[in-house]
Design an enzyme around this catalytic site. Structure first.
Site, PDB file in Angstrom:
ATOM      1  N   ASP A  79      -1.438   1.243  -3.825  1.00 16.76           N
ATOM      2  CA  ASP A  79      -2.296   0.226  -4.447  1.00 16.76           C
ATOM      3  C   ASP A  79      -3.657   0.778  -4.863  1.00 16.76           C
ATOM      4  OD1 ASP A  79      -2.961   0.545  -1.743  1.00 16.76           O
ATOM      5  OD2 ASP A  79      -3.732  -1.492  -1.569  1.00 16.76           O
ATOM      6  N   ASP A  95      -6.173   2.270  -3.264  1.00 14.34           N
ATOM      7  CA  ASP A  95      -7.414   2.213  -2.487  1.00 14.34           C
ATOM      8  C   ASP A  95      -7.634   3.464  -1.634  1.00 14.34           C
ATOM      9  OD1 ASP A  95      -5.393   1.558  -0.726  1.00 14.34           O
ATOM     10  OD2 ASP A  95      -6.304  -0.317  -0.023  1.00 14.34           O
ATOM     11  N   ARG A  96      -6.606   4.317  -1.489  1.00  9.97           N
ATOM     12  CA  ARG A  96      -6.794   5.540  -0.705  1.00  9.97           C
ATOM     13  C   ARG A  96      -6.955   6.748  -1.609  1.00  9.97           C
ATOM     14  NH1 ARG A  96      -2.908   5.480   4.568  1.00  9.97           N
ATOM     15  NH2 ARG A  96      -3.220   3.284   5.088  1.00  9.97           N
ATOM     16  N   SER A 138       0.802  -1.219   0.000  1.00 12.06           N
ATOM     17  CA  SER A 138       0.000   0.000   0.000  1.00 12.06           C
ATOM     18  C   SER A 138       0.839   1.275   0.000  1.00 12.06           C
ATOM     19  CB  SER A 138      -0.955  -0.052   1.186  1.00 12.06           C
ATOM     20  OG  SER A 138      -1.899   0.970   1.073  1.00 12.06           O
ATOM     21  N   HIS A 139       0.703   2.069   1.059  1.00 14.87           N
ATOM     22  CA  HIS A 139       1.374   3.379   1.100  1.00 14.87           C
ATOM     23  C   HIS A 139       2.827   3.283   1.570  1.00 14.87           C
ATOM     24  CE1 HIS A 139      -0.362   2.259   4.872  1.00 14.87           C
ATOM     25  NE2 HIS A 139       0.517   3.019   5.480  1.00 14.87           N
ATOM     26  N   LYS A 186     -11.697  -0.374  -0.186  1.00 16.91           N
ATOM     27  CA  LYS A 186     -11.780   1.053  -0.358  1.00 16.91           C
ATOM     28  C   LYS A 186     -11.268   1.387  -1.750  1.00 16.91           C
ATOM     29  CE  LYS A 186      -7.601   1.953   2.444  1.00 16.91           C
ATOM     30  NZ  LYS A 186      -7.260   0.721   3.170  1.00 16.91           N
ATOM     31  N   ASP A 227      -2.965   6.229  -3.317  1.00 14.55           N
ATOM     32  CA  ASP A 227      -1.794   5.604  -2.710  1.00 14.55           C
ATOM     33  C   ASP A 227      -1.204   4.495  -3.577  1.00 14.55           C
ATOM     34  OD1 ASP A 227      -3.761   3.674  -2.353  1.00 14.55           O
ATOM     35  OD2 ASP A 227      -2.981   3.022  -0.419  1.00 14.55           O
TER      36      ASP A 227
END
Ligand code: VG1
Ligand code: CO
Length: 544
Positions: free
Chosen positions: A280, A282-283, A113-114, A377, A278
């Site tokens: 991946d 999702d944010r 992710s982030h 998300k 982000d």
């Protein structure tokens, strides 16, 4: 092509955290480390023979190598079909969409992710179930249990699959389909939002937008949707090439790490709308001209305006937010006469509520918003939702948020992160704090009186499962809150998260800087938890 059965020994540290197993790349590169975890996933599933598996990742360093290993292991274990995104790319929400659309048994998403990437950066693996959502705790617990006793894994002795060409390959008895990473996802977005209206609005000449993909996975999605389908000018998407190390940055869409975008949106002659996503995808972070929308407010605004958007015209069944997220969405739910659920941190807790039709929109303060369209998300979904609302209301982002505050009051909010604190210090802080909880209710701290103090425990209203120790909450009689928890996504030391919230009904006081408005609560948090003394830090690493 022969199936090899390889002898192995367990690794003690394969317990998934908030969102899958995250470790530094060199850990995943240890012989058998990735294979053990993948086999542990397969071993804890039932009836996967002949079924479909989805595989893709955020394009970070080690993505491609890991995918080749997973394809050979899926074939050796007897999956019937594997769908893999071209170039090994699938954003987390796109993977969720593909799992659902193609009725896969589940999917493996490769992402941290982030967290930063690269040879010394982080890597991660998460398993999503057939509903497209992150595996619930009973599944991740089973995977971990299996990883502690595993003694062999199966892998096909075969050459690598060409991930860059859209084609179907045969690997043993398994069909491997390399699919376009964007098509299914873009079609779903088009089904939810009024693309014609958004297109007219963003090409009218009166509106400028800037999308920052932070050199992470949303680049190809954003270019296809905004620049090609919606005709936004070329260059609308910046940092749009996914890079294995994200250009050396933190692919984290907040005011600290999305520096390029913040400079544009708070600079001279700023565009009307800015957004970042982000690693991946999702944010999301939403910005207006010189204006930051907190993620909690963003969820509340989307909920209050949902019926302006085709996919949500019928209204919302309910809203769900993670516990540390501000109570702004609760106020919208109360006005709409629908339920608002409070869940532990992590998207896996929303799955049951979405599947049961109890919630339509969900969100977390950590720049995550989503709905029942997938089970993750979804960053670009949130951007499109905002653009659809803007296209209908024809007001600025700032006007819409201030109008929202005037109607509902403002939940002033901030999160302070203390990153890479020594684990024993962080655990000591939390343990000491827990020890104090029973004595706090009724105490007066500054101008606040403690109403309740507890360690959040959640009972899932659908399956009755209980998740305890999900964060310490101190609630005050005026509705203000302080929340403390330790991150479950980091790979080095511990990260202490302090969440602060107060409520202001008076519109004349809505323009305050949150750090000023929350000043007393920040001080109380330090006094109660001895943050500076116990972490040895005089200020947070990141404030959002
Ligand atoms: C963080 C966030 C949480 C989010 C999780 C995964 O977890 O606080 O809200 O669901 O990251 O998001 P933690 O345990 O570090 O606080 V992502 O975009 O990293 O998959
Ligand atoms: Co993410």
């Amino acid at each position: 092509m022969t199936v090899q059965t390889v002898r192995t020994q367990p690794f003690s540290d394969q317990k998934p955290g908030t969102s899958g197993l995250r470790k530094q790349v060199p850990t995943f590169q240890k012989p058998h480390y990735l294979e053990n975890f993948i086999q542990s996933i397969f071993d804890s599933l039932e009836g996967y023979q002949g079924q479909t598996l989805v595989v893709g990742g955020d394009g970070r360093y080690y993505n491609r190598q890991a995918i080749q290993t997973i394809l050979k292991m899926a074939a050796a274990n007897g999956f019937g079909r594997v769908l893999v995104g071209q170039g090994g790319i699938l954003s987390t929400p796109a993977a969720s969409c593909v799992i659902r659309k193609h009725q896969a048994l589940g999917g493996i998403i490769l992402s941290a992710s982030h967290n930063p990437g690269g040879p010394q950066g982080d890597f991660g693996v998460k398993y999503n179930t057939g509903n497209g959502g992150p595996a619930p705790e009973k599944v991740t617990d089973a995977i971990f249990q299996r990883s502690q006793v595993i003694d062999e894994y199966k892998i096909l002795d075969a050459s690598d699959v060409d991930l860059d060409r859209i084609a179907t390959y045969t690997l043993g008895n398994t069909r491997v389909e390399v699919i376009d990473a964007v098509t299914d996802y873009a079609a779903l977005m088009e089904a939810l939002f009024d693309f014609d209206q958004i297109q007219q609005f963003i090409t009218s000449g009166n509106f400028r937008l800037c999308i920052d993909s932070l050199h992470a996975v949303t680049g190809p999605y954003a270019k296809a949707i905004f620049e090609r389908r919606l005709n936004a000018p070329a260059g609308t998407v910046q940092n749009g090439e996914p890079l294995e190390d994200f250009g050396g940055g933190h692919p984290d869409p907040n005011l600290v790490y999305a520096k390029d975008l913040v400079k544009v949106m708070f600079g001279e002659n700023a565009p009307d709308f800015g957004a970042a996503s982000d690693g991946d995808g999702d944010r999301n972070m939403i910005l207006g001209r010189n204006f930051f929308v907190t993620p909690s407010d963003s969820l509340a605004v989307l909920a209050a305006n949902a019926t302006l958007v085709p996919g949500y015209r019928e209204g919302l069944a309910g809203i769900a937010r993670s516990m540390p997220t501000s109570q702004a969405p609760d106020r919208v739910a109360a006005k709409l006469g629908i339920d608002c659920y409070e869940t532990p941190t992590g998207w896996k807790f929303f799955g049951n509520l979405l599947d049961a039709g109890k919630a339509t929109l969900c969100g977390e303060e950590s720049f995550g918003t989503g709905s029942n369209h997938v089970r993750e998300k979804d960053g670009l979904w949130a951007v499109l939702f905002w653009l659809n609302i803007l296209a209908v209301r024809k007001q600025s982002v700032e006007e819409i948020v201030k109008d929202h505050w005037a109607t509902y009051g403002r939940n002033i909010y901030s999160r302070h992160d203390y990153e890479e604190v020594a684990s024993d210090r962080a655990n000591d802080l939390m343990d000491t704090l827990r020890g104090k909880l029973s004595s706090l209710p009724g105490q007066t701290l500054g101008r606040y009186t403690v109403d309740y103090a507890d360690d959040f425990s959640y009972t899932d209203p659908v399956d009755g499962s209980v998740s305890s120790k999900q964060g310490v909450r101190i609630g005050f009689t005026d509705g203000s809150r302080i929340v403390f928890r330790l991150s479950g996504t980091g790979t080095q030391g511990a990260t202490l998260r302090l969440y602060l919230e107060s409520y202001e009904a008076d519109p004349a006081k809505h323009d305050q800087d949150p750090q000023d408005a929350l000043g007393d609560l920040i001080q109380i948090a330090d006094e109660v938890a001895q943050i500076q003394a116990k972490t040895g830090r005089d200020r947070p690493t990141v404030i959002t």
